[in-house]
Every structure is written in C-alpha cells, then in structure tokens.
Design a protein around this motif. Sequence first.
Motif, PDB file in Angstrom:
ATOM      1  N   VAL A  59       0.864  -1.176   0.000  1.00 43.12           N
ATOM      2  CA  VAL A  59       0.000   0.000   0.000  1.00 43.12           C
ATOM      3  C   VAL A  59       0.903   1.229   0.000  1.00 43.12           C
ATOM      4  N   ALA A  60       0.905   1.957  -1.120  1.00 43.66           N
ATOM      5  CA  ALA A  60       1.779   3.120  -1.285  1.00 43.66           C
ATOM      6  C   ALA A  60       0.940   4.380  -1.422  1.00 43.66           C
ATOM      7  N   GLY A  61       1.067   5.282  -0.459  1.00 45.75           N
ATOM      8  CA  GLY A  61       0.369   6.553  -0.519  1.00 45.75           C
ATOM      9  C   GLY A  61       1.183   7.588  -1.271  1.00 45.75           C
ATOM     10  N   LEU A  62       0.506   8.548  -1.868  1.00 48.50           N
ATOM     11  CA  LEU A  62       1.178   9.614  -2.621  1.00 48.50           C
ATOM     12  C   LEU A  62       1.070  10.920  -1.848  1.00 48.50           C
ATOM     13  N   ASP A  63       2.205  11.574  -1.663  1.00 47.61           N
ATOM     14  CA  ASP A  63       2.218  12.846  -0.954  1.00 47.61           C
ATOM     15  C   ASP A  63       3.473  13.598  -1.351  1.00 47.61           C
ATOM     16  N   ALA A  64       3.351  14.915  -1.455  1.00 48.50           N
ATOM     17  CA  ALA A  64       4.506  15.732  -1.845  1.00 48.50           C
ATOM     18  C   ALA A  64       5.619  15.650  -0.819  1.00 48.50           C
ATOM     19  N   ASP A  65       5.277  15.366   0.431  1.00 45.28           N
ATOM     20  CA  ASP A  65       6.273  15.247   1.499  1.00 45.28           C
ATOM     21  C   ASP A  65       6.529  13.791   1.843  1.00 45.28           C
TER      22      ASP A  65
END
Length: 321
Positions: A245-251
Amino acid sequence: MAGNSKRRGAVRKDGTKKGAVVGSGGQRRRGLEGKGPTPRATERKGHPAARRAAAKDRVAGQRGPGRRASDGEGPETVLGRNPVVECLRAGVPAMSLRVAVGATSDERVAEAVHLAADMGLPILEVERKELDRIAGGALHQGVALQIPPYEYAHPDELLEAASDSGNPALIVALDGVTDPRNLGAVVRSVGAFGGHGVVVPQRRSAGMTAVAWRTSAGTAARLPVARATNLTRTLREYAQTGLMVAGLDADGDVSLDEFDLATDPLVVVAGSEGKGLSRLVRETCDVIVSIPMAGRVESLNASVAAGVVLAEVARRRRLSS
C-alpha cells in the motif's frame, strides 16, 4: 294542538326508542377483529414508496444480473446538447433519450438522436414543459438523457480481476477525491497502464456520475470501480493478501525514483485535492511516495499524480518482463 299524540312527529317510530336496545349478539365480532400489522410502505399498492421500489426493480431488470447498483442513488439525468452528445459518444450506458418537439432541427440534437438510435435506446418526443419539469429549472436545450445508477464492484472483485489477468495486482484507491472529473481521469489512466480497478470510499467521495463517465472516455465500461464502506479497512485487507500500500504525498518518505517495489502487487493511494491523505489512511500505508518535480509546483492533483505513478509502474513492469 298541545297533548295531541297523534300529530305528525309526535309518535316515535318502531326501533327508535331510547334506552336499552338489542345487542349485536356477536354478529359484528369478525368486523371488529384486527387485520394484522400494517404492511410496509413498499408493499402498499399506490404508495409512493411502492412505486419507487417497482421502478428500481425495472431498472435492475434492464441491467440484468451482475454487479449491484450503488446504494441510495437513483437514475441521473444529463441535460443540454453538448453534455448529452458527449455521453453518447463515450458509450455511457443510458435508459432513454427525451427530445422536445421540434428540437431535432438543431444539429447537435439530431446527432444525439442518431447516436441513441444506433445504441438502441428508447427515444421519446415530449413537450418542452415536460423537459422543464424534469430539469427543475436547469437549462436543458430541448434534450435530456437518463442514465441508470452506476453498478459498483466489491473491492474483492478487483483482486479477482488481477488474479485472472496473471499479472501483479495494480489498484488505485482514492481518499476523499470529490471531483468526478478527477475520478474519471484516474479510471482512464488505470485502464491505459494495465491496472485492475479503482476503489473509492462510500462517503465524502466523488461517484461515477455522467461527468466521471465522460472523462473516462469509455474506460469505465471496461474497468471496475469498487466502493468501500471503510477505505482504511479495505486497504488493510489488501495488505493482508500481500499487496504493498503506497500513498502519494509531496512530502513523502521515498522518492518515486527510489521506489523499487513497482513490480510487486501494489495499491496506489491518492489523496484529496486539498487535504491530501487522511490521517488513518496515511497510517495504514506501508510507504509514502513523493513525485520529484523540477518546476516550482507544490503538488499535483490526484488524477495527474496517479497517472505519473501508474506510467512509471507500467514502465518498470515492461522492463522486468
């Protein structure tokens, strides 16, 4: 004259004497007995709830067996010449097309009629006041397309689709994305890069409306979109079956350039347009991935970010095969 008991009205008719009268002797007992509990509204003939239930059954019959329709949603009406034509061109499933009398002189309305005829849709010519009633004051331009509720898949069906394909699972989950155009764009990207489906939460999320259908450019007809009652629980269940499970976030903690698990079964989670990933969803992710950008752009919207990651995952899977 007074005391004349024979005058008209002075003699009481038989059977009208006040005081004790003969009882029914139980003859009316059956009529006084209860008739049982009151039937449910959906079982009362002529009741609005019964009519709605009958209409829902008719729609289900037109859909045939298969995935269920979304709970609590009814048919959607698309109004206006351009939106209706775009829906028909994209292959959005529809129930009927209503056209105002005399409106077919317009080229776009005529095109809508031809497209609907090619699809075998019922075409109803109605008075403008009927379209005014359906539109509820909105601009309809003499044409209205009725679309049935979208038939959402179960989240487990996406795993089944991945298993049947023989390829590692590739699923996109959207956390609080409320713009149906973003949802439609994600569906289109998932289909383009070999994904197996999209998961959206049941609440506080865009649904597969006509706008989402249109934006998907017909991909929604081939790619399942599942609705999760609890997105966090669904992601945990995916993780238990072996999906990363890979979340996407700028940080994010890991750059997409360094993310080396793209060839494994994967769930890509994109957050909402403004708030990003919710706290519980973020804590559920195995890793938070960021997309390296050269320009002075703080972040990408959900559909663009998901498309970039999906393209990179597809590229790495091609190289590894």
